[in-house]
Design a protein around this motif. Structure first.
Motif: not given
Ligand SMILES: Nc1nc2c(ncn2[C@@H]2O[C@H](COP(=O)(O)OP(=O)(O)OP(=O)(O)O)[C@@H](O)[C@H]2O)c(=O)[nH]1
Ligand SMILES: [Mg+2]
Length: 347
Positions: A171, A204, A283
């Motif tokens: 991530c 992300d 994440n």
């Protein structure tokens, strides 16, 4: 437990990063009274014993020998990194984690992204790989950079695309410091726009922080502290806007602002750093709050400011029991409705 690596790029990235390491060490020192290298410490720090061979890595459970930050420091000027290496945090980093040049990117996104991005590609990948190899279960890369400077915006986003190429499953959470309207870097609007395109493609999750908002918060807390009601005591070593009383020595111009960002990162990562039944993995932030891959700009906020100023007011009762400090994140849900999510963090 999982580990994360912080990648700090440019002057701003490194200065904010250092405030983060300073506060993180203080926080761990506060709870870790026995001096043992525990799971909580292992998420952002390595324990190294220089007498041992093969890097001297020590496992969880033993005594703390030398703590090394899981970090990669990149700046195309020498000044800031040199200062860090001469400061109180010098023991936390070793030369294998650092990458510097002398001339900087001259506030030019293209120089950072294209010139230095390709010239230092191999070296950056090498340092990132080494940092990753020290982790048992690498979960997240935290990139910290400014959007206004050439190195932060240009090389920072180049590093981001390298991370995507090399570690597609890890991530990538980016903390981007946006310039204020009165910024003295004339090219900062251009740098920001060019960098934002890259952030949209390769991150992300982005936590945008605006410098003007930081200035406003610092001023607000100062006013609150001065006008505190009779009977309320202001703690002298407030870690929210002041670096004093801790590792950092005399305060520098951006310190108060950077402390707020460092606190934000500390709060966001706290559930990954400490055990707890309500705690979540990092994440999950991206998993739960990002409705579409490119719609990943989560506006962070800290509340309440009064507790942040460390003014002693009676603690408010919250339903979270022992969790009485929260970070909010605003995001759009599937119907494009703005929602406010509370992230609970240990106090
Ligand atoms: N909040 C905060 N902003 C900073 C700090 N240092 C610089 N800035 C802001 O970041 C922008 C300039 O970027 P820098 O990080 O100094 O530039 P750089 O990444 O080193 O890039 P070059 O110097 O061009 O190589 C301006 O908008 C500054 O106001 C800091 O420590 N904290
Ligand atoms: Mg610079």
């Amino acid at each position: 437990m999982t580990q994360s690596v912080v990648v700090q790029v440019g002057q701003c990235g490194n200065q904010v990063g250092c405030r983060f390491w300073d506060l993180a060490l203080r926080e761990h020192a506060h709870v870790n009274k026995k001096g043992l290298y525990d799971e909580a410490l292992s998420s952002f720090f390595r324990n190294v014993d220089s007498r041992k061979s093969a890097g001297g890595a020590c496992g969880v459970g033993g005594r703390i020998q030398h703590l090394k930050a899981r970090a990669v420091l990149v700046d195309m000027e020498e000044g800031v990194v040199k200062e860090i290496l001469q400061g109180p945090l010098r023991e936390v980093f070793d030369s294998a984690q650092l990458l510097t040049d002398v001339s900087g990117s001259g506030n030019n996104w293209a120089v950072g992204h294209m010139t230095y991005g390709s010239a230092y590609r191999e070296q950056i990948v090498d340092k990132l790989r080494k940092a990753a190899e020290h982790c048992d279960c690498l979960q997240c890369f935290f990139l910290i950079h400014s959007m206004g400077g050439g190195t932060g915006s240009g090389l920072g986003t180049s590093v981001l695309s390298l991370l995507e190429e090399e570690f597609p499953d890890v991530c990538r959470i980016v903390t981007s410091i946006y310039p204020s309207a009165e910024d003295d870097v004339i090219t900062s609007p251009y740098n920001s726009i060019l960098a934002m395109r890259e952030l949209t493609e390769h991150a992300d999750c982005v936590l945008p922080v605006e410098n003007q908002s930081l200035v406003d918060i610092v001023n607000k807390i100062k006013i609150m502290s001065h006008s505190a009601k009779p009977g309320s005591v202001i703690k002298r070593d407030s870690t929210v806007i002041s670096g004093q009383g801790g590792l950092s020595g005399p305060e520098k111009p951006f310190d108060a602002m950077n402390n707020i960002v460092a606190n934000l990162l500390l709060n966001i990562t706290s559930s990954a750093r400490f055990e707890g039944s309500l705690n979540m993995d990092l994440n999950e932030i991206a998993m739960n709050l990002v409705p579409f891959p490119r719609l990943h700009y989560l506006v962070p906020s800290l509340t309440p400011l009064y507790t942040l100023a460390d003014v002693s007011v009676p603690t408010r009762r919250l339903d979270y029991g022992k969790y009485n400090k929260m970070t909010h994140i605003y995001a759009l849900d599937q119907r494009n409705v703005c929602i406010k999510i509370h992230i609970k963090v240990k106090f």
